[in-house]
Design an enzyme around this catalytic site. Structure first.
Site, mmCIF file in Angstrom:
data_model
loop_
_atom_site.group_PDB
_atom_site.id
_atom_site.type_symbol
_atom_site.label_atom_id
_atom_site.label_comp_id
_atom_site.label_asym_id
_atom_site.label_seq_id
_atom_site.Cartn_x
_atom_site.Cartn_y
_atom_site.Cartn_z
ATOM 1 N N ARG A 52 0.820 -1.218 0.000
ATOM 2 C CA ARG A 52 0.000 0.000 0.000
ATOM 3 C C ARG A 52 0.854 1.268 0.000
ATOM 4 O O ARG A 52 0.337 2.374 0.049
ATOM 5 C CB ARG A 52 -0.963 -0.015 1.178
ATOM 6 C CG ARG A 52 -0.357 0.225 2.532
ATOM 7 C CD ARG A 52 -1.413 0.049 3.608
ATOM 8 N NE ARG A 52 -0.943 0.499 4.897
ATOM 9 C CZ ARG A 52 -1.481 0.129 6.041
ATOM 10 N NH1 ARG A 52 -2.498 -0.717 6.038
ATOM 11 N NH2 ARG A 52 -1.031 0.585 7.190
ATOM 12 N N ASP A 77 -3.862 -2.567 -0.570
ATOM 13 C CA ASP A 77 -3.851 -2.788 0.870
ATOM 14 C C ASP A 77 -4.507 -4.136 1.142
ATOM 15 O O ASP A 77 -5.660 -4.353 0.745
ATOM 16 C CB ASP A 77 -4.630 -1.658 1.558
ATOM 17 C CG ASP A 77 -4.516 -1.685 3.068
ATOM 18 O OD1 ASP A 77 -4.258 -2.762 3.638
ATOM 19 O OD2 ASP A 77 -4.714 -0.619 3.686
ATOM 20 N N VAL A 78 -3.816 -5.043 1.808
ATOM 21 C CA VAL A 78 -4.371 -6.376 2.029
ATOM 22 C C VAL A 78 -5.617 -6.352 2.906
ATOM 23 O O VAL A 78 -6.375 -7.324 2.935
ATOM 24 C CB VAL A 78 -3.325 -7.327 2.659
ATOM 25 C CG1 VAL A 78 -2.164 -7.548 1.707
ATOM 26 C CG2 VAL A 78 -2.840 -6.823 4.025
ATOM 27 N N TYR A 169 0.669 -8.925 18.035
ATOM 28 C CA TYR A 169 1.279 -9.705 16.958
ATOM 29 C C TYR A 169 0.905 -11.182 17.080
ATOM 30 O O TYR A 169 0.461 -11.811 16.120
ATOM 31 C CB TYR A 169 2.796 -9.516 17.035
ATOM 32 C CG TYR A 169 3.594 -10.246 15.976
ATOM 33 C CD1 TYR A 169 3.838 -9.667 14.737
ATOM 34 C CD2 TYR A 169 4.132 -11.508 16.229
ATOM 35 C CE1 TYR A 169 4.599 -10.326 13.781
ATOM 36 C CE2 TYR A 169 4.884 -12.170 15.273
ATOM 37 C CZ TYR A 169 5.113 -11.576 14.055
ATOM 38 O OH TYR A 169 5.856 -12.226 13.093
ATOM 39 N N LYS A 173 -1.248 -13.637 14.581
ATOM 40 C CA LYS A 173 -0.548 -14.770 13.978
ATOM 41 C C LYS A 173 -1.179 -16.105 14.383
ATOM 42 O O LYS A 173 -1.193 -17.052 13.588
ATOM 43 C CB LYS A 173 0.931 -14.742 14.365
ATOM 44 C CG LYS A 173 1.721 -13.614 13.718
ATOM 45 C CD LYS A 173 1.784 -13.766 12.203
ATOM 46 C CE LYS A 173 2.738 -12.756 11.579
ATOM 47 N NZ LYS A 173 2.799 -12.902 10.099
ATOM 48 N N THR A 204 16.049 -9.710 8.425
ATOM 49 C CA THR A 204 15.524 -8.962 7.286
ATOM 50 C C THR A 204 15.801 -7.466 7.405
ATOM 51 O O THR A 204 15.540 -6.718 6.471
ATOM 52 C CB THR A 204 14.004 -9.159 7.171
ATOM 53 O OG1 THR A 204 13.373 -8.612 8.346
ATOM 54 C CG2 THR A 204 13.650 -10.630 7.038
#
Length: 350
Positions: A52, A77-78, A169, A173, A204
């Site tokens: 996005r 945007d998911v 989070y 998940k 990452t």
């Protein structure tokens, strides 16, 4: 509809590249998603990356060109299911049927539970639970009709074992793990597979894109080294290669890294012991400030506030990964910014 293609015309190609299988990666603008996009391209896929944040997408396409690969990009945007359905229709009209779809988009908020507001939970759940549902429901009808397709959802060890100071989070998940595991069972015999990808910490460089509440500098000081030290975190490129291997092979569950495998098995055999260890961990993590603590601080800013040379040395590999994987760009504020306001596909604990 905003759709851009790195280095090619918008119309469906007529060269040999049009024969390549099409892969869609949600959250491809930086970090793990960008490395997964490169891994798919390396294996001959025509990759379309979603984010996005148009600025981050442009940077991702530039990075991919530097690696010698092409990334087709689309702003989406998911959390927006209608938009994803439009994108899937457009991608298939321009590039061909989507053979592989991998959801990587995620956010991490780090801090004591008492410092999180409902909006933090909404941001996490909308991105990391509704996101996979929305992407799947957009691509799955076509895959079912063709009786072939590969779906992958990057979840986390935090979706198998709830970790202190990462409760929003882990909440999202856990839902993503349950959704993808159930989906894999229901798709048996259809020619379409769904892979639940469960990594641990990965290098990452996404610690600078994480969001911190409470004592932001102290939270950053414990979280960032864990995402950068080799014994605790996995090399992002090795992780991406194994993820793509698992998805293309149609595996239903993929546990990455020895620590993840050990943690999941120990928790399964002795959940009370695991709970006791996590309680000890919660006690030694930074306490909530007596006043305030509601501010959400981006990792870039938490790092800038820190004056610790030791912390910089401990996060050296993570800092290098941030530069390589397009993590150093500050996220564009979201139009519906409720908390933080980032791109919606920044970091992954795993």
């Amino acid at each position: 509809m905003e759709h851009t293609t790195a280095g090619t015309a918008a119309s469906r190609p007529t060269d040999d590249a049009s024969l390549a299988p099409v892969a869609l990666v949600a959250g491809a603008s930086r970090g793990l998603g960008l490395v997964i996009a490169r891994e798919l391209a390396r294996r001959g896929h025509r990759v379309v990356g979603l984010s996005r944040d148009p600025d981050a997408l442009a940077g991702a396409a530039e990075t991919m060109r530097g690696w010698g690969y092409e990334l087709h990009t689309t702003v989406a945007d998911v959390r927006d299911d209608a938009r994803l359905r439009e994108v899937v229709a457009q991608v298939e009209a321009e590039h061909g049927p989507i053979e592989v779809a991998i959801h990587v988009a995620g956010v991490i908020q780090v801090g004591p539970e008492e410092c999180f507001e409902r909006a933090h939970y909404e941001q996490a759940i909308d991105t990391m639970l509704w996101g996979p549902v929305n992407l799947t429901q957009a691509v799955l009808p076509g895959m079912r009709a063709r009786r072939r397709g590969r779906l992958g959802v990057v979840t986390s060890i935090g979706g198998m074992i709830s970790v202190p100071h990462l409760v929003p989070y882990s909440t999202a998940k856990f839902g993503a793990v349950g959704y993808t595991r159930g989906l894999a069972a229901e798709l048996a015999g259809t020619g379409v597979t769904a892979t639940t990808i469960v990594p641990g910490l990965m290098r990452t460089g996404s610690h600078v894109q994480a969001e911190f509440v409470g004592n932001a500098e102290a939270e950053y000081a414990w979280f960032a080294p864990g995402a950068a030290i080799p014994l605790l975190s996995m090399d992002a490129e090795r992780a991406a290669a194994r993820m793509v291997d698992g998805v293309l092979a149609g595996r239903s569950l993929l546990l990455l890294s020895p620590l993840t495998k050990i943690g999941v098995r120990v928790h399964g055999l002795a959940p009370a012991t695991t709970g006791a260890l996590l309680s000890v961990m919660a006690r030694v993590l930074p306490a909530s400030p007596r006043r305030g603590g509601g501010e959400t601080v981006l990792g870039h800013d938490a790092r800038a506030r820190s004056s610790s040379d030791l912390l910089e040395r401990l996060t050296t590999l993570g800092t290098r990964a941030s530069a390589r994987f397009n993590e150093n760009r500050r996220p564009r504020p979201a139009s519906d910014a409720r908390v933080g306001g980032g791109s919606g596909e920044r970091p992954h604990l795993g």
